[in-house]
Structure formats: C-alpha cells, structure tokens
Design a protein around this motif. Structure first.
Motif, mmCIF file in Angstrom:
data_model
loop_
_atom_site.group_PDB
_atom_site.id
_atom_site.type_symbol
_atom_site.label_atom_id
_atom_site.label_comp_id
_atom_site.label_asym_id
_atom_site.label_seq_id
_atom_site.Cartn_x
_atom_site.Cartn_y
_atom_site.Cartn_z
ATOM 1 N N LYS A 1 -5.152 4.086 8.663
ATOM 2 C CA LYS A 1 -6.291 4.780 8.046
ATOM 3 C C LYS A 1 -6.160 4.821 6.530
ATOM 4 C CE LYS A 1 -7.341 7.696 12.055
ATOM 5 N NZ LYS A 1 -7.457 9.091 12.575
ATOM 6 N N GLN A 2 -4.959 5.083 6.050
ATOM 7 C CA GLN A 2 -4.729 5.092 4.607
ATOM 8 C C GLN A 2 -4.924 3.698 4.019
ATOM 9 O OE1 GLN A 2 -4.387 7.540 2.658
ATOM 10 N NE2 GLN A 2 -3.545 9.284 3.782
ATOM 11 N N ASN B 1 -1.993 10.761 -3.393
ATOM 12 C CA ASN B 1 -3.389 10.670 -3.805
ATOM 13 C C ASN B 1 -3.601 11.521 -5.037
ATOM 14 O OD1 ASN B 1 -6.209 10.686 -4.015
ATOM 15 N ND2 ASN B 1 -6.420 10.360 -1.803
ATOM 16 N N TYR C 1 0.791 -1.224 0.000
ATOM 17 C CA TYR C 1 0.000 0.000 0.000
ATOM 18 C C TYR C 1 0.828 1.280 0.000
ATOM 19 C CZ TYR C 1 -3.421 -3.483 1.346
ATOM 20 O OH TYR C 1 -4.218 -4.603 1.369
ATOM 21 N N GLU D 1 -6.907 1.320 5.146
ATOM 22 C CA GLU D 1 -8.339 1.042 5.091
ATOM 23 C C GLU D 1 -8.990 1.775 3.925
ATOM 24 O OE1 GLU D 1 -10.151 -1.195 6.761
ATOM 25 O OE2 GLU D 1 -8.170 -1.813 7.477
ATOM 26 N N LEU D 2 -8.552 3.009 3.639
ATOM 27 C CA LEU D 2 -9.078 3.752 2.505
ATOM 28 C C LEU D 2 -8.793 3.023 1.198
ATOM 29 C CD1 LEU D 2 -10.261 6.290 1.139
ATOM 30 C CD2 LEU D 2 -7.954 7.295 1.244
ATOM 31 N N ILE D 3 -7.567 2.560 1.056
ATOM 32 C CA ILE D 3 -7.190 1.841 -0.161
ATOM 33 C C ILE D 3 -7.985 0.549 -0.285
ATOM 34 C CG2 ILE D 3 -5.296 0.686 -1.359
ATOM 35 C CD1 ILE D 3 -3.417 2.722 -0.002
ATOM 36 N N LYS D 4 -8.145 -0.167 0.826
ATOM 37 C CA LYS D 4 -8.892 -1.426 0.781
ATOM 38 C C LYS D 4 -10.352 -1.202 0.425
ATOM 39 C CE LYS D 4 -6.131 -4.192 4.024
ATOM 40 N NZ LYS D 4 -6.141 -4.909 5.311
ATOM 41 N N SER D 5 -10.910 -0.078 0.849
ATOM 42 C CA SER D 5 -12.314 0.207 0.562
ATOM 43 C C SER D 5 -12.529 0.655 -0.875
ATOM 44 C CB SER D 5 -12.842 1.284 1.509
ATOM 45 O OG SER D 5 -12.229 2.539 1.253
ATOM 46 N N ARG D 6 -11.463 1.054 -1.546
ATOM 47 C CA ARG D 6 -11.553 1.496 -2.938
ATOM 48 C C ARG D 6 -10.485 0.772 -3.745
ATOM 49 N NH1 ARG D 6 -11.223 7.849 -2.845
ATOM 50 N NH2 ARG D 6 -11.850 7.565 -5.028
#
Length: 332
Positions: A40-41, A82, A34, A43-48
């Motif tokens: 937190k970053q 990003n 990642y 989890e953001l990547i995993k969610s998108r």
C-alpha cells in the motif's frame, strides 16, 4: 574466529527455495527503491512520484538491515517516513540522484533458481531500476556454458518481458585472455558506478547473491587461496589455476562481499551437505563462506533445501515470511 550463526531458511524442495528467494530479492528491491515492503505504501509513492524527489516528502534513504530500527526476520526492514504538512509547505523540489537497486549475482545453480523464482513474477519486478553485476566470472566466451553472464543472459535476461530492461555490467569479452586486465577493467566499472566523483572505500550492493560449491568456494574465492582471502584493498581480483572448472576467472573480493547491505547464500542438493556442515559447525577452518558469515554478521541469510542440511542436526531453522507476494503452497 568466533561462531556466527546466520539466518537459515530451509525448504523441502527446490521450488520452495526458488519461491522464497524470489520474494527475498523483490523485497530487497522494494526496500531499496521505496524504503518499505508494504504494498500500500509503495502504491502511494508510485502515485505521487514527486515525493521521491522531495527532501521533505517520503524518505527513500536506504538503510542497511543491520542498522534498521524495524528489521523483519527476513533481513528486510519495513520503514516509511511521511513528511505530511511540511511537504505541502515546501514547494521546492530538490533533484536527487535516481535511486537504483544494485544487485550482484554469481552463476551455476543460482541462475536456475532465479529463473524458476523470478520469471513467473515479473509483475512485481521493476527491471528498469535494476543495476545487475556479477560476483565473479569465468574468462570464457559468452556463448560458453561456463560463462556466468552467458548463462544469465539465456536463462533470465533474454526472457524479461516488455521494453523496460535492467542495466547489466559484465566483463569485457575481449579481455578474457588476460585475467589481470579483465579484473582491472571490471573494477573500473565498479568505481565509475559506485564512486563517481566521491571517494568510497568499498562499493555497497543492496543485495549480493551467492551459491556455495561442494568444495566450499563462493564466487571464485577458493579455500586455501589464502592471499586472495586475505586481500583488503582490491575490489576485484584475478584468479589463476582455479582447482575446478575454467582455470582463469575474476571475482569480487571478501571486503566487497562483506560490505553489501544484504548477503544471501542459495544452496540446494545433498552433495552440498558435507560442506554446509563444515561451514556452520567448523568456522575456524576459514572457508570463504564462513569468513563472510563472520564479516557480514547480521546481514547474512541462507536459503537451502532440506537435502543440503542433511548432515546438520543441531541447527535452528527459521520460517520464511513472504513480504512481497502471497506465499505459494509449495513454499511451506
């Protein structure tokens, strides 16, 4: 040879080493997959997940710790880019080769430390994205207690929870009677997985974990085996007449070890204290680990217990900063 001092993390006891090494490994996993260790970053990547495939989304390009602009004291960078609005405009998804965490391990007490540190923290580990290799292997049947793969299978691989498993690359057990053929075959595995259609001089592991024996050998690279320590081209070498343990082995070469993005030594016990002193204070003696300290300078870390540093008096020890899970009380 110049004196190169690596990062040295020391802990009062075995469990402290195991905890910190587990965090170090998981942090290297997250940095590779990642490009960040920030939960937190991640989890953001995993969610998108589409962002992982977009050339204009979140960059997941691996960076070597020695060249990272935001390197932490643990040798793990923490960097995410990003693409923001540009990602919204660019609807074309470029398919990329899946990013995988490529790790090489040796055997012996290192396996016990990984067992102690990693298995209780499998919630943080993405086993199905791991490619596991061996830094060396003794040419014995897999059910032998001397087999690195056999030990790792019993103490780690067989205990992995759930259905998601790593890819594991070990020697061909049918070739244990011919160390040259076994080394050639393992090198071919490396070439297939690291070179594919490209021409690469050396494979690059995201993390290479090594122990260090009381006689100073690492992987199956022994002191006074000058020809092997000077090898520049081969990726994998046959070993004959090893001075301790099983006589016939294979090992990754010094150039392969030094080319890894991160090289980590894990050493515990008072019996290692004399050789650790020689490694750190007498690099001119040319012990294999001293060669690696120099050849991979800036990318080498040592995780040791206090007993292994018993003979060292003038050395700077770093406090390990946990990046991927809360610091256990035993690690302080």
């Amino acid at each position: 040879m110049t004196t190169t001092v690596p990062l040295i993390y020391s802990f009062p006891e075995f469990l402290g080493v195991a905890d910190a090494v587990a965090d170090h490994v998981i942090s290297a996993q997250n940095q590779t997959l990642y490009n960040t260790t920030d939960p937190k970053q991640i989890e953001l990547i995993k969610s998108r997940p589409a962002l992982l495939k977009s050339s204009s989304g979140i960059s997941v390009t691996q960076q070597s710790p020695s060249h990272s602009p935001s390197q932490s004291q643990n040798g793990i960078s923490n960097n995410v880019t990003n693409g923001g609005s540009k990602a919204k405009k660019d609807k074309k998804i470029h398919k990329k080769q899946e990013v995988r965490f490529k790790i090489a391990i040796s055997g012996g007490s290192l396996i016990k430390i990984l067992h102690q540190g990693l298995l209780p923290r499998q919630e943080y580990i993405e086993w199905d994205k791991w490619d596991i290799y061996f830094a060396d292997e003794r040419l014995v049947p897999f059910d032998s207690p001397d087999s690195n793969y056999g030990q790792a299978k019993r103490e780690i691989f067989d205990l992995i929870e759930g259905d998601k498993k790593p890819n594991i690359y070990h020697i061909d057990e049918e070739l244990i009677d011919d160390n040259q053929e076994a080394a050639d075959d393992y090198e071919k595995q490396l070439i297939r997985n690291f070179a594919k259609k490209d021409s690469v001089k050396l494979p690059m592991f995201d993390l290479l974990l090594l122990g260090c024996a009381p006689d100073g050998h690492i992987a199956s690279l022994f002191p006074n085996f000058g020809e092997q320590l000077r090898e520049k081209l081969a990726w994998c070498l046959p070993v004959e007449n090893a001075p301790s343990g099983p006589k016939n082995r294979i090992t990754l070469s010094i150039p392969v070890i030094c080319h890894a993005a991160r090289v980590t030594f894990v050493v515990e016990g008072k019996t290692k204290a004399p050789i650790i002193r020689t490694i750190m204070e007498r690099p001119e003696k040319g012990l294999p680990s001293s060669i690696v300290n120099e050849g991979a300078a800036g990318r080498v870390s040592w995780f040791v217990d206090d007993a292994a540093l018993n003979d060292l008096y003038d050395i700077t020890k770093k406090k390990y900063k946990f990046l991927s899970f809360p610091e256990p009380a035993t690690a302080t």
